[in-house]
Design an enzyme around this catalytic site. Structure first.
Site, PDB file in Angstrom:
ATOM      1  N   HIS A  21      -7.846  -2.908  -5.383  1.00 22.68           N
ATOM      2  CA  HIS A  21      -6.596  -2.358  -5.913  1.00 22.68           C
ATOM      3  C   HIS A  21      -5.386  -2.728  -5.061  1.00 22.68           C
ATOM      4  O   HIS A  21      -4.264  -2.401  -5.419  1.00 22.68           O
ATOM      5  CB  HIS A  21      -6.686  -0.829  -5.992  1.00 22.68           C
ATOM      6  CG  HIS A  21      -6.692  -0.164  -4.652  1.00 22.68           C
ATOM      7  ND1 HIS A  21      -7.822  -0.093  -3.868  1.00 22.68           N
ATOM      8  CD2 HIS A  21      -5.710   0.436  -3.937  1.00 22.68           C
ATOM      9  CE1 HIS A  21      -7.532   0.528  -2.735  1.00 22.68           C
ATOM     10  NE2 HIS A  21      -6.249   0.859  -2.744  1.00 22.68           N
TER      11      HIS A  21
HETATM   12  C1  UD1 Z   1      -2.370   4.355  -3.133  1.00 26.46           C
HETATM   13  C2  UD1 Z   1      -2.101   4.157  -1.628  1.00 26.46           C
HETATM   14  C3  UD1 Z   1      -3.197   3.273  -1.054  1.00 26.46           C
HETATM   15  C4  UD1 Z   1      -4.579   3.818  -1.363  1.00 26.46           C
HETATM   16  C5  UD1 Z   1      -4.702   4.025  -2.865  1.00 26.46           C
HETATM   17  C6  UD1 Z   1      -6.031   4.627  -3.250  1.00 26.46           C
HETATM   18  C7  UD1 Z   1       0.255   4.095  -0.907  1.00 26.46           C
HETATM   19  C8  UD1 Z   1       1.333   3.213  -0.447  1.00 26.46           C
HETATM   20  N1  UD1 Z   1      -0.842   3.468  -1.402  1.00 26.46           N
HETATM   21  O1  UD1 Z   1      -2.277   3.084  -3.761  1.00 26.46           O
HETATM   22  O2  UD1 Z   1      -3.040   3.213   0.348  1.00 26.46           O
HETATM   23  O3  UD1 Z   1      -5.545   2.907  -0.921  1.00 26.46           O
HETATM   24  O4  UD1 Z   1      -3.661   4.917  -3.286  1.00 26.46           O
HETATM   25  O5  UD1 Z   1      -6.131   4.780  -4.626  1.00 26.46           O
HETATM   26  O6  UD1 Z   1       0.371   5.298  -0.831  1.00 26.46           O
HETATM   27  N2  UD1 Z   1      -2.004   5.461 -11.451  1.00 26.46           N
HETATM   28  C9  UD1 Z   1      -2.556   6.140 -12.495  1.00 26.46           C
HETATM   29  N3  UD1 Z   1      -3.041   7.393 -12.271  1.00 26.46           N
HETATM   30  C10 UD1 Z   1      -2.992   7.988 -11.051  1.00 26.46           C
HETATM   31  C11 UD1 Z   1      -2.418   7.280  -9.993  1.00 26.46           C
HETATM   32  C12 UD1 Z   1      -1.943   6.015 -10.200  1.00 26.46           C
HETATM   33  O7  UD1 Z   1      -2.625   5.638 -13.615  1.00 26.46           O
HETATM   34  O8  UD1 Z   1      -3.477   9.134 -10.915  1.00 26.46           O
HETATM   35  C13 UD1 Z   1      -1.504   4.084 -11.660  1.00 26.46           C
HETATM   36  C14 UD1 Z   1      -0.026   4.019 -11.960  1.00 26.46           C
HETATM   37  O9  UD1 Z   1       0.205   3.008 -12.861  1.00 26.46           O
HETATM   38  C15 UD1 Z   1       0.563   3.632 -10.616  1.00 26.46           C
HETATM   39  C16 UD1 Z   1      -0.532   2.736 -10.041  1.00 26.46           C
HETATM   40  O10 UD1 Z   1      -1.739   3.315 -10.508  1.00 26.46           O
HETATM   41  O11 UD1 Z   1       1.800   3.004 -10.726  1.00 26.46           O
HETATM   42  C17 UD1 Z   1      -0.530   2.643  -8.546  1.00 26.46           C
HETATM   43  O12 UD1 Z   1      -0.578   3.944  -7.965  1.00 26.46           O
HETATM   44  P1  UD1 Z   1       0.125   4.253  -6.551  1.00 26.46           P
HETATM   45  O13 UD1 Z   1      -0.112   5.680  -6.208  1.00 26.46           O
HETATM   46  O14 UD1 Z   1       1.521   3.764  -6.554  1.00 26.46           O
HETATM   47  O15 UD1 Z   1      -0.626   3.313  -5.534  1.00 26.46           O
HETATM   48  P2  UD1 Z   1      -2.175   2.946  -5.349  1.00 26.46           P
HETATM   49  O16 UD1 Z   1      -2.336   1.502  -5.660  1.00 26.46           O
HETATM   50  O17 UD1 Z   1      -3.073   3.923  -6.035  1.00 26.46           O
END
Ligand code: UD1
Length: 394
Positions: free
Chosen positions: A233
């Protein structure tokens, strides 16, 4: 007379939850013991960075953490959106609650945002999982770690490498406490239960069918160690179409040798759709695509996988403890204690196809044998609680 220490913990994203659970349990245990002249009043704040049931709520249920006292509802968005909204919302709760200690976990956006706000108001900050360094400034997590470590009053480290990093940066020695790896407390508490689960049932429950973006409708029945487990991811692997495409092609090649289970992170799912890449993997007989799994379900697969491939941080540590040979799909790691050359089971292979394949040939032959870095003994949270209490009276 009993004195009370007010401790506030912040969680934001999935990897925080496996670390918050043992801390909450150790605080309850400390209070229940009854022998102490001090008790701890614990509040939990959830920033809401992760909000899907299978990225957040299911972990509260499985790990037995009570619902957060405050939910900030920050949600998804750019770094500016997440960090900015977290700061604005967290500031209100912090000032109203006035804790003696703010305890932050890991390296997600919530960690950095809340540490900055807390220090501006002179609150005491403790950072769990301090001192990890990838020395890769292109990772958002590296910035979060460095900022938080620099301004924390107490730094709880998981290993000697972390201590050395902090000392090299000039952090005063008296702020550093090597306590071990708190996530391993959760692993130790749950491995027996996870080991009793059935791999085939775990897959059947979580399978993503064709319509939702690929994967066979009837996955093969798996036995023993004859499958590969993959997660990815990180922006460095999924945010560029060419990189993601070549990784998916490698995954397909490997799945033709061993069934490969791929629980797809929401970020990765979004990118595969955005770049129109589902066709690169759909219809592959032995490429099993699932939704993100629950904690016990993933632990079960990790315990039985022949090989793990991942760009996650926590999974490197869990694979090392369980003895699962693990290929890290990155150029560097902030967790060198898990590498083969340091006694672990992990090998850095980058995201270049030929290096991944070469690493895979090594990993399938690697004997599964548990490795336990020093102090990864299931009692880290207890050491943290003792240390917080002690530091409260200094
Ligand atoms: C975040 C952390 C990363 C960790 C990862 C574990 C930061 C900078 N990054 O990255 O260190 O390894 O979590 O998962 O804090 N989304 C959903 N549902 C959710 C959450 C996210 O659909 O419950 C989707 C959204 O489109 C979002 C994308 O996932 O934009 C990325 O989520 P985000 O929380 O920005 O970062 P992660 O890649 O999950």
């Amino acid at each position: 007379m009993k004195s009370t220490i007010k401790v506030m913990t912040v969680v934001g994203a999935r990897p925080n939850l496996m670390k918050a659970a043992p801390l909450a349990h150790a605080i309850e245990k400390y209070n229940d013991f009854g022998n102490y002249s001090t008790s701890i009043a614990h509040t939990v704040v959830h920033t809401g960075q992760h909000y899907d049931k299978n990225m957040s709520d299911s972990f509260f249920e499985t790990l037995g953490i009570r619902a957060p006292d405050f939910y900030l509802g920050v949600g998804s968005g750019s770094h500016g959106h997440q960090i900015g909204r977290t700061m604005i919302e967290f500031e209100k709760v912090l000032l109203e609650q006035n804790p003696d200690w703010l305890v932050l976990l890991g390296d997600v956006n919530a960690t950095a945002a809340c540490s900055i706000i807390a220090k501006k108001y002179l609150f005491k900050v403790a950072h769990i999982e301090a001192g990890l360094r990838s020395n890769d400034w292109s990772m958002p997590e590296e910035i979060n770690r460095i900022v938080t470590d620099r301004i924390s009053d107490l730094l709880f480290t998981p290993c000697r490498f972390a201590d050395a990093n902090l000392e090299a940066e000039g952090i005063p020695r008296e702020r550093i406490r090597r306590v071990g790896n708190i996530m391993i407390d959760t692993l130790e508490a749950n491995r027996e239960k996870a080991g009793r689960m059935d791999v085939t049932e775990v897959i059947a429950r979580n399978l993503v069918e064709h319509g939702e973006g690929g994967g066979p409708v009837n996955p093969p029945v798996l036995s023993g160690r004859d499958f590969v487990l993959l997660t990815m991811h990180r922006p460095s692997n999924v945010d560029r179409a060419d990189v993601l495409k070549s990784l998916l092609e490698v995954i397909v090649r490997i799945s033709r040798r061993y069934p490969l289970i791929f629980p797809v992170h929401p970020r990765t799912r979004g990118k595969i759709s955005e770049f129109g890449l589902w066709s690169a993997i759909s219809g592959e007989e032995s490429l099993i695509i699932t939704q993100p799994l629950g904690y016990l379900e993933f632990l079960c697969l990790n315990m039985y996988a022949r090989v793990m491939m991942t760009d996650s941080g926590g999974l490197q540590e869990e694979a090392c403890m369980l003895g699962t040979p693990c290929l890290i799909l990155r150029d560097n790691t902030e967790r060198p204690v898990t590498l083969v050359e340091n006694g672990g089971t992990n090998r850095l292979v980058s995201n270049e196809p030929e290096k991944v394949i070469e690493g895979f040939e090594w990993a399938v032959e690697f004997p599964r044998e548990e490795r336990r870095p020093e102090l990864w003994d299931g009692h880290t949270a207890e050491r943290i609680v003792e240390s917080l209490v002690e530091a409260s009276f200094l």
